[in-house]
Structures are given as C-alpha cells and as structure tokens.
Design a protein around this motif. Structure first.
Motif, mmCIF file in Angstrom:
data_model
loop_
_atom_site.group_PDB
_atom_site.id
_atom_site.type_symbol
_atom_site.label_atom_id
_atom_site.label_comp_id
_atom_site.label_asym_id
_atom_site.label_seq_id
_atom_site.Cartn_x
_atom_site.Cartn_y
_atom_site.Cartn_z
ATOM 1 N N GLN A 237 29.192 71.530 27.726
ATOM 2 C CA GLN A 237 28.515 71.622 29.020
ATOM 3 C C GLN A 237 27.019 71.321 28.869
ATOM 4 O OE1 GLN A 237 29.235 71.150 32.255
ATOM 5 N NE2 GLN A 237 30.725 72.807 32.210
ATOM 6 N N LEU B 69 31.084 78.014 32.462
ATOM 7 C CA LEU B 69 29.939 78.912 32.288
ATOM 8 C C LEU B 69 30.155 80.265 32.965
ATOM 9 C CD1 LEU B 69 26.979 76.390 32.498
ATOM 10 C CD2 LEU B 69 28.076 77.349 30.483
ATOM 11 N N SER B 70 31.015 80.302 33.983
ATOM 12 C CA SER B 70 31.314 81.610 34.587
ATOM 13 C C SER B 70 32.018 82.500 33.554
ATOM 14 C CB SER B 70 32.200 81.436 35.824
ATOM 15 O OG SER B 70 33.388 80.746 35.494
ATOM 16 N N ILE C 79 30.616 76.984 40.650
ATOM 17 C CA ILE C 79 30.489 78.337 40.092
ATOM 18 C C ILE C 79 31.313 78.483 38.808
ATOM 19 C CG2 ILE C 79 30.896 80.803 40.492
ATOM 20 C CD1 ILE C 79 28.588 79.716 42.188
ATOM 21 N N SER C 80 32.572 78.015 38.817
ATOM 22 C CA SER C 80 33.415 78.199 37.626
ATOM 23 C C SER C 80 32.893 77.395 36.447
ATOM 24 C CB SER C 80 34.869 77.834 37.925
ATOM 25 O OG SER C 80 35.030 76.450 38.079
ATOM 26 N N SER C 81 32.406 76.166 36.698
ATOM 27 C CA SER C 81 31.970 75.332 35.578
ATOM 28 C C SER C 81 30.530 75.582 35.176
ATOM 29 C CB SER C 81 32.125 73.846 35.930
ATOM 30 O OG SER C 81 33.479 73.476 35.922
ATOM 31 N N LEU C 82 29.660 75.732 36.172
ATOM 32 C CA LEU C 82 28.227 75.806 35.868
ATOM 33 C C LEU C 82 27.635 77.203 36.048
ATOM 34 C CD1 LEU C 82 26.934 72.423 37.351
ATOM 35 C CD2 LEU C 82 27.281 73.027 34.961
ATOM 36 N N GLY C 83 28.445 78.159 36.440
ATOM 37 C CA GLY C 83 27.975 79.545 36.491
ATOM 38 C C GLY C 83 27.281 79.926 37.777
ATOM 39 N N PHE C 84 26.511 79.021 38.328
ATOM 40 C CA PHE C 84 25.851 79.273 39.617
ATOM 41 C C PHE C 84 25.499 77.931 40.238
ATOM 42 C CE2 PHE C 84 22.568 79.177 36.388
ATOM 43 C CZ PHE C 84 21.542 78.431 36.953
ATOM 44 N N LEU C 85 25.150 77.966 41.514
ATOM 45 C CA LEU C 85 24.819 76.744 42.241
ATOM 46 C C LEU C 85 23.383 76.331 41.937
ATOM 47 C CD1 LEU C 85 25.840 74.767 44.573
ATOM 48 C CD2 LEU C 85 24.591 76.274 46.125
ATOM 49 N N PRO C 86 23.182 75.163 41.296
ATOM 50 C CA PRO C 86 21.802 74.709 41.092
ATOM 51 C C PRO C 86 21.139 74.463 42.452
ATOM 52 C CG PRO C 86 23.350 73.404 39.775
ATOM 53 C CD PRO C 86 24.155 74.223 40.739
ATOM 54 N N PHE D 176 26.759 66.222 37.557
ATOM 55 C CA PHE D 176 26.594 66.852 38.879
ATOM 56 C C PHE D 176 25.240 66.503 39.511
ATOM 57 C CE2 PHE D 176 25.294 70.516 41.506
ATOM 58 C CZ PHE D 176 26.342 70.566 42.397
ATOM 59 N N ASP D 177 24.158 66.718 38.764
ATOM 60 C CA ASP D 177 22.822 66.471 39.324
ATOM 61 C C ASP D 177 22.646 65.003 39.707
ATOM 62 O OD1 ASP D 177 22.765 69.013 38.250
ATOM 63 O OD2 ASP D 177 20.710 68.877 37.529
ATOM 64 N N MET E 234 29.428 83.557 30.915
ATOM 65 C CA MET E 234 28.584 84.631 31.455
ATOM 66 C C MET E 234 29.265 85.987 31.346
ATOM 67 S SD MET E 234 26.354 83.894 34.892
ATOM 68 C CE MET E 234 27.588 83.051 35.737
ATOM 69 N N LEU F 246 19.661 72.302 44.470
ATOM 70 C CA LEU F 246 19.394 70.885 44.688
ATOM 71 C C LEU F 246 19.513 70.578 46.176
ATOM 72 C CD1 LEU F 246 21.521 69.467 41.697
ATOM 73 C CD2 LEU F 246 19.077 69.956 41.731
ATOM 74 N N VAL G 99 31.420 65.070 35.433
ATOM 75 C CA VAL G 99 31.711 65.335 34.015
ATOM 76 C C VAL G 99 31.821 66.832 33.718
ATOM 77 C CG1 VAL G 99 30.756 63.227 32.998
ATOM 78 C CG2 VAL G 99 29.269 65.178 33.348
ATOM 79 N N GLU G 100 31.190 67.649 34.555
ATOM 80 C CA GLU G 100 31.265 69.100 34.333
ATOM 81 C C GLU G 100 32.530 69.706 34.928
ATOM 82 O OE1 GLU G 100 28.748 67.624 35.961
ATOM 83 O OE2 GLU G 100 26.877 67.933 34.876
#
Lengths: 112, 237
Positions: A51, A34-35, B163-170, B136-137, A38, B172, B72-73
């Motif tokens: 994803q 996702l980075s 960050i690389s996979s999900l874009g930002f830190l959820p 992740f969650d 984006m 949690l 899985v992410e």
C-alpha cells in the motif's frame, strides 16, 4: 535488538526515507488493508505492505509503526515520503513479495 | 425540485452483473421506480454506455454516464462525464490501464457488450473485476481535470472501499461521497453523502437512492445539486 537501520541492511532493501534510525523494531505486521492494520498491528512494528499511499504513514503514525516495507517493487510517492519525514517513519522499498519480506524480517527478529 | 437519483448500477458488462441486466432492462426498471437521474457504472469499462444513453432517453430518464474504477489500492470510485464522447475517452484511458488478464466467464461471469438495439454484439475479453493501474489520488485528479463528477464508492463497505483499503478518506476534491449507511460513521469533511443501489441484478435497482434538489435536469444541474448538499435519503420520504 533490531533497529530500523538494521532493516535497511537487508540485501535488496532500499531505504527510500530514513525516519528515526535508532528506533527499535519489536514486531512485524503484514497487510494491505489499512483498516485491518489500524485495528491489529502492534506498536513498535514494521509494516510489510504493497500500500504505497500517504495514508499508510498516517496509519503507521497512529499505531506506532516505526517502518514501512513496500513490496513487489512498488515505490513511494513524494507526498508519502514527505509525510514519513514529518512523522519520523522509515520507508523501505524491495522487489520481494510480502511472504519473502515477512520471512526475512522474522529472521531478523529472531522469530524463526 | 427534488428528484430521485441512483448513480450506482452495473450492467451485464460487469462480470458480476446479471446477464439479464442489459442497459435497456436497467433503464425500464429504474423508470418504474421513478428514478430521474440514473447512473451506469460498470467496472473499469464504459462500453455499454452508448446503448444506455439511448434507452434512457426513450424512458425519459437522464442518463449519467460513468465507470466504477478500481484503483491500485483496490478502492472503487464512481467517475461520471458530461457526454458520451467524454465518457468513452475516459473508458479508453482506463482500458489501457487494465492488466492483460483474460476473463474466465466460468469463474467471474460474462462481460456482455450490448448495442443500441439491445442486441449482444460481443464480449469484453480482459477481466474487468481487478484493479487498473492508477492510484486513488491520481484518479481523483484525472477525473477533475476532465471536468467529471468523482465520487468514492460505498466508502463504509467491508472491501473495495477507501476506508477498508486506505483506513480513512483522504481530504481531496470530491463531488460527493457514497455511503451504505446513513448517517456515515466516518469523517467525510464537507462532502455531500449520497446513496446508490450498486445494483447487479434487476430486483436491486433502486434499492438505495437519494433525492436531490436539482435546478436543471442535466449534468451540470446534477453536479450543482451534489455540491450544494440539498439531499434527502430514502427513509425520509
């Protein structure tokens, strides 16, 4: 003109959450990081990815992505669908892999 | 009292870990570097934790028993448990979620299991480098429900990071967050930032660590210190 609703008409593509049906789709981006999405996806795109996470919707909203196609039979968790509803982003689920989905959607966009 | 903490290290069980990186060698190296709390976090498996716990006690180091789970992410998360039983229960849980792909030592490296006498007693047959079947969650919730310590690993890394996979830190419930660079350039909410070696070979042990204000030299003392945010980074010494 390709709309979000038009994507849902592909055979084997199930609409898990319909956002704004009449939104026009003008481009497509395929990626699972996702980075990268984006930084590189264009506004008005449909995102093809595996994803299945609610962050995908946040990134879609940020970029102006109208719809997310989840590949390889991955399904959207409830919190992802709720976020998509709030943001007006459509979620489509398919058993196709990212290559097949990209090829089919490129056809719909008239890119082949 | 401030003590040196390095929670992120691999042994020869991780395919990418050097074969010389036995639990014993890891602990002795850390002792020489003055590490007080030492984590072992092999990829998706805890089978070297029994040997690690034993040798740490000989070295007067507090073992922090963990696993670096790959979700899985494709996000790495450090998960720690208060004792060997809890850690091995969690290891069994994660091992059941591994895809049935045999390890190819020639391609990925060996996955050596070491016993409490520092002998190689076997290899782990399923490849440990890939993702296991938990999101992740769900993983964060699972570790919290087991009263573990949960720390997203190297969140600012170019790959295998949140960050690389999900874009930002959820946002949690984490015990802390691990970063490569201090200060962290990403939003981490109120979480304490820590640094760890992510050592895969002996000369990398202790290359990154932090110093925490720990009241009691045990798992709960570590948790409280992580949550309190009393942390100094290496360059401040």
């Amino acid at each position: 003109m390709l709309t979000v609703e038009g994507l849902c008409e592909l055979k084997g593509y199930k609409c898990a959450l319909l956002g704004n049906a009449e939104d026009e789709v003008t481009n497509c981006y395929t990626g699972d990081l996702l980075s990268d999405v984006m930084g590189n996806a264009e506004e008005g795109s449909v995102l093809i990815t595996i994803q299945a996470h609610k962050n995908t919707i946040a990134v879609a909203s940020l970029v102006g992505i109208r719809a997310v196609v989840l590949c390889n039979g991955r399904t959207s968790p409830e919190d992802m669908r709720k976020a998509a509803k709030d943001e007006g982003v459509t979620i489509i689920e398919t058993k196709d892999n990212q290559f097949s989905a990209s090829w089919k959607i490129a056809g719909l966009l008239g890119l082949k | 009292m401030f003590v040196k903490v390095d929670l992120h290290n691999h042994s020869c069980l991780s395919p990418c870990g050097d074969d010389e990186m036995t639990p014993g060698m890891l602990a002795f190296e850390a002792m020489e570097k003055g590490i007080k709390f030492l984590g072992l976090t092999d990829h998706n498996c805890g089978r070297n934790l029994p040997a690690f716990e034993k040798v740490c006690k000989i070295c007067n180091i507090i073992p922090v028993l963990g696993i670096e789970v790959n979700t899985v992410e494709d996000v790495h998360v450090l998960c720690f448990f208060k004792d060997l039983k809890e850690a091995m229960d969690f290891s069994s849980f994660i091992e059941r979620l591994l895809p049935p792909i045999l390890n190819l030592p020639r391609m990925f490296g060996n996955q050596l299991i070491i016993n409490e006498e520092e002998e190689n007693t076997g290899t782990f047959k399923w490849n440990l480098i890939g993702t296991c079947g938990i999101g992740f969650d769900d993983l964060i919730e699972e570790v919290n429900s087991r009263s573990g310590i949960v720390i997203p690993a190297h969140i600012d890394r170019f790959a295998n990071s949140v960050i690389s996979s999900l874009g930002f830190l959820p946002n949690l419930s984490y015990t802390a967050v691990e970063c490569l660079k201090i200060p962290c350039e990403y939003e981490t909410y109120e979480n304490t930032i820590i640094q760890g070696s992510d050592a895969h070979m002996l000369n990398q042990v202790g290359r990154r660590y932090c110093s925490l204000d720990v009241k009691t030299l045990d798992f709960e003392g570590l948790r409280n210190a992580l949550e309190s945010g009393q942390v100094k980074y290496r360059r401040e010494f």
